[in-house]
Design a protein around this motif. Structure first.
Motif, PDB file in Angstrom:
ATOM      1  N   ARG A  12       6.914   0.671   7.631  1.00  0.00           N
ATOM      2  CA  ARG A  12       6.763   0.648   9.088  1.00  0.00           C
ATOM      3  C   ARG A  12       7.104  -0.737   9.603  1.00  0.00           C
ATOM      4  N   ARG A  13       7.313  -0.838  10.901  1.00  0.00           N
ATOM      5  CA  ARG A  13       7.542  -2.131  11.522  1.00  0.00           C
ATOM      6  C   ARG A  13       6.324  -3.028  11.352  1.00  0.00           C
ATOM      7  N   THR A  14       6.574  -4.274  11.005  1.00  0.00           N
ATOM      8  CA  THR A  14       5.503  -5.266  11.030  1.00  0.00           C
ATOM      9  C   THR A  14       5.372  -5.816  12.449  1.00  0.00           C
ATOM     10  N   SER A  15       4.335  -6.646  12.671  1.00  0.00           N
ATOM     11  CA  SER A  15       4.077  -7.193  13.994  1.00  0.00           C
ATOM     12  C   SER A  15       3.793  -8.685  13.892  1.00  0.00           C
ATOM     13  N   VAL A  16       4.160  -9.422  14.930  1.00  0.00           N
ATOM     14  CA  VAL A  16       3.748 -10.819  15.037  1.00  0.00           C
ATOM     15  C   VAL A  16       2.226 -10.871  15.062  1.00  0.00           C
ATOM     16  N   GLY A  17       1.642 -11.810  14.327  1.00  0.00           N
ATOM     17  CA  GLY A  17       0.190 -11.943  14.291  1.00  0.00           C
ATOM     18  C   GLY A  17      -0.347 -11.887  12.875  1.00  0.00           C
ATOM     19  N   PRO A  18      -1.658 -11.713  12.729  1.00  0.00           N
ATOM     20  CA  PRO A  18      -2.295 -11.748  11.405  1.00  0.00           C
ATOM     21  C   PRO A  18      -1.799 -10.624  10.494  1.00  0.00           C
ATOM     22  N   ALA A  19      -1.721 -10.935   9.209  1.00  0.00           N
ATOM     23  CA  ALA A  19      -1.322  -9.952   8.198  1.00  0.00           C
ATOM     24  C   ALA A  19      -2.181 -10.167   6.962  1.00  0.00           C
ATOM     25  N   THR A  20      -2.472  -9.077   6.279  1.00  0.00           N
ATOM     26  CA  THR A  20      -3.257  -9.122   5.043  1.00  0.00           C
ATOM     27  C   THR A  20      -2.395  -8.620   3.892  1.00  0.00           C
ATOM     28  N   PHE A  21      -2.486  -9.320   2.768  1.00  0.00           N
ATOM     29  CA  PHE A  21      -1.703  -8.978   1.575  1.00  0.00           C
ATOM     30  C   PHE A  21      -2.674  -8.723   0.424  1.00  0.00           C
ATOM     31  N   THR A  22      -2.593  -7.530  -0.147  1.00  0.00           N
ATOM     32  CA  THR A  22      -3.451  -7.164  -1.268  1.00  0.00           C
ATOM     33  C   THR A  22      -2.601  -7.089  -2.533  1.00  0.00           C
ATOM     34  N   VAL A  23      -3.023  -7.793  -3.571  1.00  0.00           N
ATOM     35  CA  VAL A  23      -2.258  -7.879  -4.813  1.00  0.00           C
ATOM     36  C   VAL A  23      -2.990  -7.128  -5.919  1.00  0.00           C
ATOM     37  N   GLN A  24      -2.257  -6.294  -6.621  1.00  0.00           N
ATOM     38  CA  GLN A  24      -2.769  -5.595  -7.796  1.00  0.00           C
ATOM     39  C   GLN A  24      -2.000  -6.073  -9.017  1.00  0.00           C
ATOM     40  N   ASP A  25      -2.721  -6.523 -10.049  1.00  0.00           N
ATOM     41  CA  ASP A  25      -2.082  -6.966 -11.283  1.00  0.00           C
ATOM     42  C   ASP A  25      -1.695  -5.726 -12.090  1.00  0.00           C
ATOM     43  N   THR A  59       6.875 -11.764 -19.117  1.00  0.00           N
ATOM     44  CA  THR A  59       6.914 -11.423 -17.698  1.00  0.00           C
ATOM     45  C   THR A  59       5.613 -10.728 -17.304  1.00  0.00           C
ATOM     46  N   SER A  60       5.285 -10.839 -16.025  1.00  0.00           N
ATOM     47  CA  SER A  60       4.141 -10.131 -15.459  1.00  0.00           C
ATOM     48  C   SER A  60       4.537  -9.545 -14.121  1.00  0.00           C
ATOM     49  N   THR A  61       4.020  -8.350 -13.832  1.00  0.00           N
ATOM     50  CA  THR A  61       4.384  -7.633 -12.610  1.00  0.00           C
ATOM     51  C   THR A  61       3.144  -7.356 -11.779  1.00  0.00           C
ATOM     52  N   VAL A  62       3.269  -7.613 -10.482  1.00  0.00           N
ATOM     53  CA  VAL A  62       2.182  -7.327  -9.549  1.00  0.00           C
ATOM     54  C   VAL A  62       2.686  -6.400  -8.457  1.00  0.00           C
ATOM     55  N   HIS A  63       1.762  -5.676  -7.851  1.00  0.00           N
ATOM     56  CA  HIS A  63       2.059  -4.818  -6.706  1.00  0.00           C
ATOM     57  C   HIS A  63       1.430  -5.456  -5.472  1.00  0.00           C
ATOM     58  N   VAL A  64       2.193  -5.571  -4.402  1.00  0.00           N
ATOM     59  CA  VAL A  64       1.710  -6.183  -3.171  1.00  0.00           C
ATOM     60  C   VAL A  64       1.796  -5.166  -2.037  1.00  0.00           C
ATOM     61  N   THR A  65       0.718  -5.066  -1.263  1.00  0.00           N
ATOM     62  CA  THR A  65       0.685  -4.219  -0.072  1.00  0.00           C
ATOM     63  C   THR A  65       0.400  -5.092   1.142  1.00  0.00           C
ATOM     64  N   LEU A  66       1.264  -4.991   2.142  1.00  0.00           N
ATOM     65  CA  LEU A  66       1.078  -5.722   3.401  1.00  0.00           C
ATOM     66  C   LEU A  66       0.488  -4.761   4.424  1.00  0.00           C
ATOM     67  N   THR A  67      -0.650  -5.128   4.999  1.00  0.00           N
ATOM     68  CA  THR A  67      -1.295  -4.305   6.022  1.00  0.00           C
ATOM     69  C   THR A  67      -1.558  -5.137   7.269  1.00  0.00           C
ATOM     70  N   GLN A  68      -1.616  -4.447   8.409  1.00  0.00           N
ATOM     71  CA  GLN A  68      -1.926  -5.094   9.684  1.00  0.00           C
ATOM     72  C   GLN A  68      -2.732  -4.152  10.561  1.00  0.00           C
ATOM     73  N   GLY A  69      -3.448  -4.754  11.509  1.00  0.00           N
ATOM     74  CA  GLY A  69      -4.171  -3.978  12.506  1.00  0.00           C
ATOM     75  C   GLY A  69      -5.545  -3.548  12.061  1.00  0.00           C
ATOM     76  N   PRO A  70      -6.356  -3.088  13.008  1.00  0.00           N
ATOM     77  CA  PRO A  70      -7.734  -2.661  12.702  1.00  0.00           C
ATOM     78  C   PRO A  70      -7.807  -1.538  11.680  1.00  0.00           C
ATOM     79  N   SER A  71      -6.762  -0.703  11.647  1.00  0.00           N
ATOM     80  CA  SER A  71      -6.767   0.424  10.707  1.00  0.00           C
ATOM     81  C   SER A  71      -6.142   0.072   9.363  1.00  0.00           C
ATOM     82  N   ALA A  72      -5.821  -1.222   9.157  1.00  0.00           N
ATOM     83  CA  ALA A  72      -5.175  -1.673   7.912  1.00  0.00           C
ATOM     84  C   ALA A  72      -3.939  -0.821   7.619  1.00  0.00           C
ATOM     85  N   ARG A  73      -3.074  -0.750   8.608  1.00  0.00           N
ATOM     86  CA  ARG A  73      -1.860   0.059   8.520  1.00  0.00           C
ATOM     87  C   ARG A  73      -0.925  -0.507   7.448  1.00  0.00           C
TER      88      ARG A  73
END
Length: 319
Positions: free
Chosen positions: A72-85, A92-106
Motif C-alpha cells: 500500500r501507499r506509505t505516508s509522510v509521518g511516523p512509521a514503525t518497523f518490525t523485524v523478525q529474525d 549469511t542471515s536473513t530477516v523479515h521486515v514489516t513497515l506499518t503506519q497509522g492507528p490500525s498498524a496498516r
C-alpha cells in the motif's frame, strides 16, 4: 531536512521494533506519499541498526540482498518497523521486515533482507567479461564533470516536475548532452546536492531515482536528457506526463560492494526497461562507482497510473 542521513534516521523501541519519521522532503508525486527509494533506504537503516545491536554477534554488517513488496501507499509521518529474525547463519542471515503506519498498524511494505560480511567473503572468483551494452558515454575527467565542463555530460539541476517530485531535489543529475542512447535507457552520474556522500544505506534511494523512462517518449520526440529541457510548475498541467504516477510493486536490490564508511561522492546509474505494456513496466538498474566497479544491481516492477490515483483518498483494499 538537513541531510538524507537525518531523514532516514531510525530509533529502537525494543530489540525487534524500530520507529522512523518519513520526511515530506522525500515525497514522490504526492506531498503525502514518500518516495519508494527513500522508503527502501530507511528500511536499510533499520536493518543496519538491527545487525549492529540485536544481531551484533553475527558480525554481518552488510546487506547483500533486499526484496521488498510495496503493498500500500506509505505516508509522510511516523512509521514503525518490525523485524523478525528468519534465519541466522554463519555466512549469511536473513530477516523479515514489516513497515506499518497509522492507528490500525496498516501493513504497507514487507520484505526479506539478507546480511553478510563483504569484507570477509572468500571463494571462487572468475572473470565474466560483462559490460554495459550499449556502452555509456565516457567521462574524461571527474574534476571537469564536477564543475559542469565535461564535453559529454551536462548538469541538469532539476528533473522534470521537480516541484511535484520533491525527492529528486536531493541529487544533482548529470545527463548525456546528446540525449539518452535510447528512449528505454536512462544513464546518469549523480551526487548529493548538499555535499553528502553515498553509503550502502543510500543505495535504496539511488536504485529508484532517475529521469522517468516513460517520459522520454514525448509527443514531439523531446528527450528529458536534453540539457535545454526544464519544467515549470505552471506547465505541469499542460503536459501529458504530469498526469502519471509510477508506483513500485516490487523492488529487488543486490549489493555487490561495500562502499567506504565515509562514503563516495559519485555514482553512475543505468536504468533500462525491457517492456512497457498495458500500464506495467520493468526496470533493470545497474549502479557503478567512479572506477567502473559494480556497486549494486536492482530490478523493479512498476505500474503506470494516473496521478489522481496517488492523490485519491486512501482505501484499505486498493493501491
Amino acid at each position: 531536512m538537513s541531510s538524507f542521513s537525518d531523514a532516514t534516521t531510525v530509533k529502537a523501541v525494543d530489540s525487534h521494533t524500530y520507529t522512523g519519521l518519513f520526511s515530506e522532503r522525500c515525497d514522490d508525486a504526492n506531498p503525502q506519499v514518500p518516495h519508494g527509494g527513500y522508503v527502501t533506504s530507511t528500511i536499510l537503516a533499520v536493518v543496519d541498526l538491527h545487525f549492529s545491536t540485536t544481531l551484533r554477534a553475527q558480525n554481518q554488517p552488510h546487506t547483500i540482498t533486499l526484496h521488498l513488496s510495496f503493498i500500500r501507499r506509505t505516508s509522510v509521518g511516523p512509521a514503525t518497523f518490525t523485524v523478525q529474525d528468519t534465519k541466522l547463519g554463519r555466512q549469511t542471515s536473513t530477516v523479515h521486515v514489516t513497515l506499518t503506519q497509522g492507528p490500525s498498524a496498516r501493513q504497507e511494505v514487507v520484505g526479506y533482507i539478507t546480511n553478510s560480511n563483504i569484507d570477509t567473503e572468500s571463494g571462487l572468483t572468475l572473470p565474466t567479461e560483462w559490460s554495459l551494452t550499449p556502452r555509456p558515454y565516457l567521462v574524461a575527467d571527474m574534476a571537469r564533470l564536477a564543475v559542469d565542463e565535461d564535453e559529454r555530460w551536462k548538469l541538469q539541476r532539476q528533473l522534470p516536475f521537480a516541484e511535484f517530485r520533491k525527492a529528486s531535489q536531493n541529487l544533482d543529475f548529470y545527463l548525456p548532452r546528446k540525449g539518452q542512447l535510447a528512449n528505454s535507457i536512462s544513464d546518469e552520474w549523480i551526487r548529493f546536492s548538499n555535499g553528502e556522500r553515498f553509503t550502502n544505506q543510500t543505495l535504496g534511494f539511488v536504485s529508484d531515482m532517475w529521469p522517468q523512462v516513460v517520459e522520454a517518449y514525448g509527443d514531439d520526440g523531446a528527450n528529458p536528457a536534453a540539457p535545454a529541457v526544464t519544467e515549470k510548475s505552471t506547465e505541469m498541467a499542460k503536459s501529458k506526463w504530469a498526469r502519471f504516477w509510477y508506483p513500485t510493486l516490487l523492488l529487488n536490490l543486490e549489493i555487490k560492494k561495500a562502499l567506504p564508511p565515509q562514503g563516495v561522492e559519485w555514482l553512475f546509474v543505468r536504468v533500462r526497461a525491457k517492456q512497457i505494456k498495458d500500464g506495467r513496466m520493468d526496470f533493470e538498474v545497474v549502479i557503478l562507482d567512479d572506477v567502473g566497479e559494480i556497486v549494486a544491481l536492482s530490478q523493479h516492477v512498476t505500474l503506470i497510473l494516473t496521478a489522481e490515483r496517488n492523490m485519491a483518498e486512501r482505501r484499505e483494499t486498493k493501491l
